[in-house]
Design a protein around this motif. Structure first.
Motif, mmCIF file in Angstrom:
data_model
loop_
_atom_site.group_PDB
_atom_site.id
_atom_site.type_symbol
_atom_site.label_atom_id
_atom_site.label_comp_id
_atom_site.label_asym_id
_atom_site.label_seq_id
_atom_site.Cartn_x
_atom_site.Cartn_y
_atom_site.Cartn_z
ATOM 1 N N LYS A 22 4.254 16.026 -7.762
ATOM 2 C CA LYS A 22 4.281 14.964 -8.772
ATOM 3 C C LYS A 22 4.284 13.605 -8.086
ATOM 4 N N TRP A 23 3.372 13.462 -7.137
ATOM 5 C CA TRP A 23 3.328 12.240 -6.327
ATOM 6 C C TRP A 23 2.940 11.007 -7.144
ATOM 7 N N GLY A 24 2.273 11.207 -8.242
ATOM 8 C CA GLY A 24 1.924 10.066 -9.094
ATOM 9 C C GLY A 24 3.166 9.391 -9.654
ATOM 10 N N GLU A 25 4.120 10.216 -10.074
ATOM 11 C CA GLU A 25 5.380 9.685 -10.588
ATOM 12 C C GLU A 25 6.174 9.007 -9.476
ATOM 13 N N THR A 26 6.149 9.611 -8.298
ATOM 14 C CA THR A 26 6.835 9.021 -7.146
ATOM 15 C C THR A 26 6.232 7.670 -6.792
ATOM 16 N N ALA A 27 4.894 7.608 -6.791
ATOM 17 C CA ALA A 27 4.220 6.349 -6.471
ATOM 18 C C ALA A 27 4.586 5.265 -7.480
ATOM 19 N N ARG A 28 4.609 5.616 -8.746
ATOM 20 C CA ARG A 28 4.976 4.643 -9.788
ATOM 21 C C ARG A 28 6.381 4.080 -9.530
ATOM 22 N N LYS A 29 7.318 4.955 -9.179
ATOM 23 C CA LYS A 29 8.692 4.521 -8.947
ATOM 24 C C LYS A 29 8.813 3.606 -7.723
ATOM 25 N N LEU A 30 7.851 3.728 -6.795
ATOM 26 C CA LEU A 30 7.895 2.908 -5.588
ATOM 27 C C LEU A 30 7.370 1.486 -5.811
ATOM 28 N N THR A 31 6.784 1.220 -6.977
ATOM 29 C CA THR A 31 6.256 -0.113 -7.256
ATOM 30 C C THR A 31 7.365 -1.011 -7.799
ATOM 31 N N PRO A 32 7.235 -2.327 -7.636
ATOM 32 C CA PRO A 32 8.251 -3.250 -8.162
ATOM 33 C C PRO A 32 8.479 -3.042 -9.659
ATOM 34 N N GLY A 33 9.707 -2.777 -10.017
ATOM 35 C CA GLY A 33 10.031 -2.555 -11.418
ATOM 36 C C GLY A 33 9.612 -1.200 -11.940
ATOM 37 N N GLY A 34 9.019 -0.362 -11.073
ATOM 38 C CA GLY A 34 8.588 0.962 -11.489
ATOM 39 C C GLY A 34 7.470 0.962 -12.511
ATOM 40 N N VAL A 35 6.646 -0.131 -12.513
ATOM 41 C CA VAL A 35 5.618 -0.257 -13.553
ATOM 42 C C VAL A 35 4.320 0.450 -13.198
ATOM 43 N N GLY A 36 4.114 0.741 -11.931
ATOM 44 C CA GLY A 36 2.897 1.428 -11.528
ATOM 45 C C GLY A 36 1.995 0.593 -10.638
ATOM 46 N N VAL A 42 0.833 -1.203 0.000
ATOM 47 C CA VAL A 42 0.000 0.000 0.000
ATOM 48 C C VAL A 42 0.866 1.251 0.000
ATOM 49 N N ILE A 43 0.563 2.141 -0.933
ATOM 50 C CA ILE A 43 1.140 3.480 -0.964
ATOM 51 C C ILE A 43 0.011 4.449 -0.607
ATOM 52 N N ALA A 44 0.246 5.322 0.367
ATOM 53 C CA ALA A 44 -0.793 6.248 0.813
ATOM 54 C C ALA A 44 -0.312 7.686 0.648
ATOM 55 N N THR A 45 -1.236 8.582 0.333
ATOM 56 C CA THR A 45 -0.912 10.001 0.251
ATOM 57 C C THR A 45 -1.613 10.748 1.369
ATOM 58 N N THR A 46 -0.960 11.787 1.865
ATOM 59 C CA THR A 46 -1.548 12.652 2.879
ATOM 60 C C THR A 46 -0.799 13.967 2.864
ATOM 61 N N ASP A 52 2.906 0.879 3.452
ATOM 62 C CA ASP A 52 4.314 0.599 3.165
ATOM 63 C C ASP A 52 5.084 1.857 2.788
ATOM 64 N N HIS A 53 4.418 2.761 2.086
ATOM 65 C CA HIS A 53 5.042 4.022 1.673
ATOM 66 C C HIS A 53 4.014 5.135 1.825
ATOM 67 N N ILE A 54 4.481 6.296 2.255
ATOM 68 C CA ILE A 54 3.596 7.448 2.418
ATOM 69 C C ILE A 54 4.203 8.640 1.694
ATOM 70 N N ILE A 55 3.374 9.322 0.915
ATOM 71 C CA ILE A 55 3.819 10.476 0.143
ATOM 72 C C ILE A 55 3.031 11.703 0.595
#
Length: 347
Positions: free
Chosen positions: A224-238, A195-199, A214-217
């Motif tokens: 540009k938190w969408g790009e950050t979230a994508r990079k936090l996924t395995p392989g950066g796939v989203g 889980v990636i969460a934004t606040t 697991d990750h908080i932005i």
């Protein structure tokens, strides 16, 4: 239990006076029980953003005013109609949001059966409901905890399991700390997902961490938190699933965050309802964008079974209100003083 002749309740009289259209009523007759209905002594209720905007004239779905507000409630059956087979006196039950949505996809007819909007809701001491408009309360929950489930929890469950069921190891992005997002976080972690969460708040970030994120932005610091979230996924796939509650303010970043063939479930429009992105972005990004309008009784029963099996406890705000203090509860939530669901004890 002896059943009184009258009760206390709240009523949304109309939308021309804003929040002042929400009024308390005393000595209202207890509704009669039809042959396929049960009478429920309501013990707990909870509020949703929907309840706050109905008297303000901001709700885009069907209404039939005046109406007893709130869709979410739980209590015990105190009387049953002559043809009722699902329940008996003493059964602990929780309300179904759209009374007509029993199973399968949402239909236009079912969308016009919402408690607290078209049909009388739960901010009262007693209510009659069709026997199919209730589900068994999870054994591990109190009435107030159970009363947080009908709208936010079922919506989250539908988002994660409605058309492309969440699988262990996948990634879910949740926005903010509203009821839908917190339930999605809890369901995703119980399923073995990431889980990636934004606040925007450090205090809320700490609470999200405690719930297992697991990750908080911080979306204020990182626009540009969408790009950050994508990079936090395995392989950066989203992300496989995105729980979209911000509407126009967040959709652009949600599209960036989502993987090919991922699902964006639109739950709300806290940041505005006028889209900034073309619908063709669904093609450009190869994603499914789906509107979610709560869920069916079948989905709610599956969800309640998972809640029991995993001993999931809803996040309920520390400030509890009584039925007499409903107006204060509305103001408390409108002013965003809450974390999690706002519960109301019905004595």
């Amino acid at each position: 239990m002896s059943i009184p002749k009258s009760q206390k309740q709240w009523l949304v009289q109309g939308t021309d006076k804003g929040i002042d259209g929400l009024v308390r009523q005393d000595n209202v007759p207890i509704p009669e029980v039809g042959e396929n209905e049960v009478l429920v002594r309501l013990r707990g209720a909870s509020l949703n953003y929907r309840d706050l905007i109905i008297p303000r004239g901001m709700y885009p779905f069907p209404l039939d005013l005046p109406v007893v507000p709130a869709s979410d409630g739980a209590g015990e059956v105190v009387a049953v109609g002559s043809k009722v087979t699902r329940w008996k006196k003493g059964s602990r039950v929780t309300t179904l949001f759209n009374q007509g949505h029993q199973f399968g996809p949402m239909t236009e007819a079912a969308s016009k059966s919402g408690l607290g909007g078209v049909l009388d809701g739960t901010l009262r001491q007693y209510g009659t409901f069709n026997e199919n408009g209730l589900v068994k309360t999870p054994d591990n929950l109190s009435d107030i905890e159970a009363a947080t489930l009908p709208c936010a929890a079922v919506t989250s469950w539908n988002a994660l399991y409605g058309i492309k069921p969440l699988k262990p190891g996948q990634t879910v992005l949740v926005q903010g700390t509203g009821g839908v997002s917190l339930f999605a976080l809890q369901f995703a972690k119980a399923a073995g997902a990431r889980v990636i969460a934004t606040t925007s708040s450090k205090a809320k970030a700490d609470k999200l961490k405690q719930l297992g994120a697991d990750h908080i932005i911080n979306y204020v610091e990182d626009t540009k938190w969408g790009e950050t979230a994508r990079k936090l996924t395995p392989g950066g796939v989203g992300c496989d699933h995105v729980i979209e509650v911000g509407g126009a303010a967040t959709m652009t970043q949600s599209l960036v965050a989502t993987k090919y063939e991922g699902i964006i479930s639109i739950i709300g429009f806290l940041g505005g309802a006028k889209p900034k992105d073309s619908i063709l972005e669904a093609l450009n990004r190869v994603v499914t964008i789906r509107g979610v309008y709560v869920g069916s009784r079948e989905q709610m029963e599956d969800m309640c079974a998972a809640i029991e099996a995993n001993d999931i406890k809803p996040v309920v705000d520390g400030q509890e209100f009584t039925l007499d203090k409903v107006r204060e509860a509305y103001d408390y939530m409108w002013d965003k003083k809450h974390f999690g669901k706002v519960g109301i004890r019905i004595d």
